[in-house]
Enzyme design. Sequence first.
Site, PDB file in Angstrom:
ATOM      1  N   HIS A 167     117.213 -45.727 -26.411  1.00  0.00           N
ATOM      2  CA  HIS A 167     117.328 -46.589 -25.152  1.00  0.00           C
ATOM      3  C   HIS A 167     116.706 -45.554 -24.174  1.00  0.00           C
ATOM      4  O   HIS A 167     116.695 -44.358 -24.099  1.00  0.00           O
ATOM      5  CB  HIS A 167     118.867 -46.918 -24.994  1.00  0.00           C
ATOM      6  N   CYS A 210     126.836 -39.746 -20.351  1.00  0.00           N
ATOM      7  CA  CYS A 210     125.617 -39.110 -21.120  1.00  0.00           C
ATOM      8  C   CYS A 210     124.547 -39.335 -20.279  1.00  0.00           C
ATOM      9  O   CYS A 210     124.546 -39.934 -18.964  1.00  0.00           O
ATOM     10  CB  CYS A 210     125.385 -40.249 -22.243  1.00  0.00           C
TER      11      CYS A 210
END
Length: 684
Positions: free
Chosen positions: A65, A195
């Site tokens: 992603h 993240c």
Amino acid sequence: MSEMITADLVDLDLSADTKEAAARALAERMVTLGRVTDLDGFLADVAAREAQMPTGLDGGIGIPHCRSEHVTEPTLAFGRSAAGIDFGAPDGPADLIFLIAAPAGADDAHLTILSSLARQLMNAEFTSALRSVGDAAAAAALIRGEEAADEAGASEDSAAASAAASADAAAGDAAPAKTPAGERRPFRVVAVTSCPTGIAHTYMAAESLETAGREAGVEVVVETQGSAGFTRLDPAVIAAADGVIFAHDVPVRDKDRFAGKPTVDVGVKAGINRPGELITEVRQKAERGEVTAAAAPGTPVERAGDAGEGYGTKLRKWLMSGVSYMVPFVAAGGLLIALGFAIGGYQIKSAPSVMDHFVWTQSHSWAALMFQIGAVAFGFLVPVLAGYIAYGMADRPGLVPGFVGGMIASTINAGFLGGLAAGLIAGGVVMAIQKVHIPAALRGIMPVVVIPLISSAIVGFLMFVVIGKPIASAQKGMTDWLNGLSGANALLLGALLGLMMCFDLGGPVNKVAYTFATAGIAVSNPSDSAMKIMAAVMAAGMVPPLAMALATTVRGKLFTQTERENGKAAWVLGASFISEGAIPFAAADPLRVIPSSMVGGAITGALSMTFGATLRAPHGGIFVVPLIGNAFLYLIAIAAGVCVTTAMVVLLKGMRKRAGEAAGTGAAADAATGTAERKQPVAA
């Protein structure tokens, strides 16, 4: 999620055998639907995110992603692989692959939907259904949640109940371990997950921790610091918590809120893969009474660094702390001196003080004013260098002995080397004093009287009596060596400085070369060799951004749209001697950009030294060309390095593009062959 995934974005027979090929196959579906505008640019962004941390998860899941300028709207593509594809998960290859594409400016609503998918992936029933679904439309519907409306409603009820429980916990505000009825309340944990991209891992870790908490009978409240921003946990909830879990790969924002509690600090993948262990670990720490230190902020270097850094890393940061504070003095003082020379000629250094003689209408007086202001600014270089090295080591108590030691280094002509030594000694002395146990009655006067007095006396003694003279001799020896450079030695030094300037583009190695050059001209009467070195360093530092700007102009198809836009800005940054203008290109493709830049920088540095170009100003780029000795040949040296770097970048990127096209053609042929084989009927 209805607009994010359709049957056209689902491949239940994904034939790719590598994660790169899988991402390309799914991304091509996005391109076909107009969701992605530049396939190669988007895949480069996916690869850059993958390089930060593998996106494989336990349980056979891969979630490549990224956020990208090449994405028109938030999109999700799903592929199912029979053979499995290695995405770096510890338990083996992934058979369920989700490619998540978010625009660089995706709104909060879309990012929240993507985060809900990340949480679904922690549900075993959901992943099991995806492994057994028979057609693409059904798979897309399952991912959109259309096959589980009832379950979704139940989940919302559960979430509401969980939120109510959290509110009750907050209302308790550090309630005692037992309820009024005498029953022990559950152990309470607050957690933060984050993240680099803030789309998938952040929310998957949160879901894992919450699920593990429910199974263990532990109340877990998670703050997700994701792309959609974050809502800070209520201070009452934090106060009532018995332990803290940080599962993160980027710094936790406002981390001091959680100080003074038992804490487990791990990467975000640990929060996904072993949440039960983390909860057990934080409970054990609470039983032992282990808590994080509250409030002690540490030194500036410690605040900016990571726990457990080695001495070598800290030493580099201490030195860079001093250099970073010194550079503005170099730039301001050097440019003022250069302007003074430009207006009044080199004889301006012999002009009388402007306090005694200043005529408003005479350019000579203004030139003298600029030169003398610049000379005063240059006089701060060594004290500031030493003072802020000590500051990086020992915080504010290190400033006084650092500045004193630096001023002594200037007084005894120990120069740049003396400043380095004085700063390190001052910081070390203060750190040693701070470790001595002091009676409570004296602690109030320690930072104001005792530490400055004792540390300055020790540093002064060492600099004047012990090490000052040897350092001054070493400084003089280095200066004499530079003055004697000629021929091949000068060429090699220019090449070396060029390599250093282009190695990390404004990083520590670049700063070492720049500081070495500015230290040579930071005197009232710099040598010819010192000015040659300054010229070579500035010329080499201009090469990377100018070369990237030229490359994006002559071969724009090799670069993404974002890089082509950055290339326009790089013209100005390179011309202004701002090497950092090439950083976006180096970050996206370091193996091609950095070596190419180093070769061009080495050529420019060597040619500048060979041509005998000189420079009295420490900064300014093409705007100080009138102050450069042998200016025409100097510009030739810059142009040569820019052309070489441009040619190398174009060649290397062109080779990569051709290799990628060949690989894509081969993969397509293999896929076609595999499809034909699957369609061939089996003989009875």
